[in-house]
Design an enzyme around this catalytic site. Structure first.
Site, PDB file in Angstrom:
ATOM      1  N   TYR A  53     -55.988   5.261  61.343  1.00 23.67           N
ATOM      2  CA  TYR A  53     -56.343   5.753  62.679  1.00 23.67           C
ATOM      3  C   TYR A  53     -57.760   6.329  62.723  1.00 23.67           C
ATOM      4  CZ  TYR A  53     -51.891   4.405  64.421  1.00 23.67           C
ATOM      5  OH  TYR A  53     -50.826   3.625  64.794  1.00 23.67           O
ATOM      6  N   HIS A 104     -48.392   4.803  75.112  1.00 25.44           N
ATOM      7  CA  HIS A 104     -48.292   4.762  73.647  1.00 25.44           C
ATOM      8  C   HIS A 104     -49.189   5.781  72.948  1.00 25.44           C
ATOM      9  CE1 HIS A 104     -46.669   0.351  73.933  1.00 25.44           C
ATOM     10  NE2 HIS A 104     -45.763   1.267  74.226  1.00 25.44           N
ATOM     11  N   GLY A 190     -53.476  -8.169  80.691  1.00 24.41           N
ATOM     12  CA  GLY A 190     -53.678  -8.102  79.240  1.00 24.41           C
ATOM     13  C   GLY A 190     -52.494  -7.584  78.462  1.00 24.41           C
TER      14      GLY A 190
HETATM   15  P1  NAD Z   1     -49.616  -7.146  73.934  1.00 25.49           P
HETATM   16  O1  NAD Z   1     -48.302  -7.486  73.391  1.00 25.49           O
HETATM   17  O2  NAD Z   1     -49.602  -6.486  75.242  1.00 25.49           O
HETATM   18  O3  NAD Z   1     -50.458  -8.525  73.921  1.00 25.49           O
HETATM   19  C1  NAD Z   1     -51.816  -8.680  74.286  1.00 25.49           C
HETATM   20  C2  NAD Z   1     -51.925  -9.553  75.553  1.00 25.49           C
HETATM   21  O4  NAD Z   1     -53.296  -9.632  75.913  1.00 25.49           O
HETATM   22  C3  NAD Z   1     -51.410 -10.992  75.411  1.00 25.49           C
HETATM   23  O5  NAD Z   1     -50.632 -11.316  76.551  1.00 25.49           O
HETATM   24  C4  NAD Z   1     -52.698 -11.851  75.406  1.00 25.49           C
HETATM   25  O6  NAD Z   1     -52.509 -13.120  75.996  1.00 25.49           O
HETATM   26  C5  NAD Z   1     -53.605 -10.986  76.254  1.00 25.49           C
HETATM   27  N1  NAD Z   1     -55.026 -11.142  76.000  1.00 25.49           N
HETATM   28  C6  NAD Z   1     -55.688 -11.252  74.829  1.00 25.49           C
HETATM   29  N2  NAD Z   1     -57.022 -11.283  75.008  1.00 25.49           N
HETATM   30  C7  NAD Z   1     -57.208 -11.207  76.366  1.00 25.49           C
HETATM   31  C8  NAD Z   1     -58.369 -11.158  77.196  1.00 25.49           C
HETATM   32  N3  NAD Z   1     -59.599 -11.218  76.680  1.00 25.49           N
HETATM   33  N4  NAD Z   1     -58.187 -11.047  78.531  1.00 25.49           N
HETATM   34  C9  NAD Z   1     -56.932 -10.992  79.076  1.00 25.49           C
HETATM   35  N5  NAD Z   1     -55.796 -11.018  78.330  1.00 25.49           N
HETATM   36  C10 NAD Z   1     -55.949 -11.119  76.997  1.00 25.49           C
HETATM   37  O7  NAD Z   1     -50.416  -6.188  73.009  1.00 25.49           O
HETATM   38  P2  NAD Z   1     -50.484  -6.174  71.425  1.00 25.49           P
HETATM   39  O8  NAD Z   1     -51.810  -6.599  70.994  1.00 25.49           O
HETATM   40  O9  NAD Z   1     -49.311  -6.897  70.870  1.00 25.49           O
HETATM   41  O10 NAD Z   1     -50.338  -4.631  71.138  1.00 25.49           O
HETATM   42  C11 NAD Z   1     -49.110  -3.975  71.259  1.00 25.49           C
HETATM   43  C12 NAD Z   1     -49.336  -2.485  71.234  1.00 25.49           C
HETATM   44  O11 NAD Z   1     -50.239  -2.086  70.181  1.00 25.49           O
HETATM   45  C13 NAD Z   1     -50.017  -2.004  72.479  1.00 25.49           C
HETATM   46  O12 NAD Z   1     -49.066  -1.813  73.467  1.00 25.49           O
HETATM   47  C14 NAD Z   1     -50.737  -0.748  71.994  1.00 25.49           C
HETATM   48  O13 NAD Z   1     -49.863   0.331  71.962  1.00 25.49           O
HETATM   49  C15 NAD Z   1     -51.160  -1.107  70.601  1.00 25.49           C
HETATM   50  N6  NAD Z   1     -52.569  -1.622  70.620  1.00 25.49           N
HETATM   51  C16 NAD Z   1     -53.517  -0.923  71.340  1.00 25.49           C
HETATM   52  C17 NAD Z   1     -54.819  -1.386  71.398  1.00 25.49           C
HETATM   53  C18 NAD Z   1     -55.832  -0.570  72.202  1.00 25.49           C
HETATM   54  O14 NAD Z   1     -55.622   0.597  72.440  1.00 25.49           O
HETATM   55  N7  NAD Z   1     -56.941  -1.166  72.661  1.00 25.49           N
HETATM   56  C19 NAD Z   1     -55.182  -2.573  70.735  1.00 25.49           C
HETATM   57  C20 NAD Z   1     -54.181  -3.257  69.999  1.00 25.49           C
HETATM   58  C21 NAD Z   1     -52.868  -2.775  69.963  1.00 25.49           C
END
Ligand code: NAD
Length: 242
Positions: A53, A104, A190
């Site tokens: 983290y 989250h 997203g």
């Molecule tokens: P998720 O399951 O919500 O999947 C990501 C989604 O984003 C997918 O539907 C994908 O098609 C879409 N996507 C990818 N790039 C995109 C773009 N450029 N524009 C539009 N859509 C796009 O999320 P995850 O990655 O499986 O993460 C799950 C959990 O992990 C999150 O709910 C969060 O708690 C944590 N996480 C947080 C962050 C952050 O804070 N930025 C990043 C990664 C994971």
């Protein structure tokens, strides 16, 4: 004034250069999720979790809001807006959105290992963000939260990332469902709608309101009866267009 509720996931921040993990083979920044995002990992492998983290915080400092975050914030000029996000980054805040519910958790905060209600903003986070945005070296600020994370709170309890791990309950879920139920327009961007219970939020909305969905891939919407307008584009392109 009509109320828009915007529900965002990792895809909104992907265009700022923060990796989603579902799109990268279940790895998040080269770590296995079970090694860094579970209560067991925190108990038996605390230093790895803390280090993970801290790296995410350092990475976040270097990132900037993208046109998707900005478009969401600008909706407040004409609508009542609530953002519900699964993201733990602070890019909605930095873009200027004022009503944000983090489902989250938040990277910029820590909380007590003993009492989940005791949440502490990391001292110096806001100043570090501003300084780095103005061109100062990121490394100068990395030690700020390193010390904070290793400290104990005033009750003598160890601190932990203020992040909901897999297998933990989502304290803000009921509040988020109440917010979603008041939407006149619901925007989803997203998120794969695959992480529960957050994904079930869409079942709280009124059945007659329009849903706008911006994502690179189409999530499974078979259980939603609402009219859905799907914009299959990157967040930074599709949200300003919407
Ligand atoms: P998720 O399951 O919500 O999947 C990501 C989604 O984003 C997918 O539907 C994908 O098609 C879409 N996507 C990818 N790039 C995109 C773009 N450029 N524009 C539009 N859509 C796009 O999320 P995850 O990655 O499986 O993460 C799950 C959990 O992990 C999150 O709910 C969060 O708690 C944590 N996480 C947080 C962050 C952050 O804070 N930025 C990043 C990664 C994971």
């Amino acid at each position: 004034m009509k109320k828009i509720v915007v529900f965002t996931g990792a895809g909104v921040s992907a265009d700022s250069g923060i990796a989603t993990f579902r799109d990268s083979d279940g790895l998040w920044a080269n770590y296995r999720i079970e090694d860094v995002c579970t209560p067991e990992a925190l108990e038996f492998n605390r230093s790895t979790v803390i280090e993970f983290y801290n790296k995410r915080r350092r990475e976040l400092l270097e990132k900037r809001v993208n046109p998707a975050h900005t478009a969401i914030a600008s909706l407040e000029r004409a609508y009542e807006v609530e953002v519900i996000t699964q993201n733990i980054d602070d890019l909605h805040e930095r873009a200027g959105s004022t009503r944000i519910t983090h489902l989250h958790g938040e990277l910029s905060k820590l909380r007590s290992m003993r009492d989940a209600e005791r949440i502490y903003p990391i001292a110096g986070w806001g100043e570090a963000v501003k300084a780095v945005e103005q061109g100062e070296d990121v490394d100068r600020y990395a030690s700020v939260w390193q010390e904070a994370v290793e400290a104990k709170d005033e009750h003598g309890d160890l601190l932990r990332p203020h992040v909901v791990f897999f297998g933990e309950s989502v304290p803000n879920y009921d509040a988020a469902c109440r917010i979603a139920s008041t939407a006149d327009i619901f925007i989803v961007c997203g998120t794969s709608l695959a992480v529960y219970p957050a994904a079930a939020l869409v079942f709280s909305i009124r059945k007659d309101i329009p849903v706008y969905l911006v994502d690179l891939a189409r999530p499974d919407l078979s259980r939603i009866d609402n009219p859905v307008h799907f914009i299959q584009k990157r967040a930074a392109e599709g949200l300003p267009e919407l």
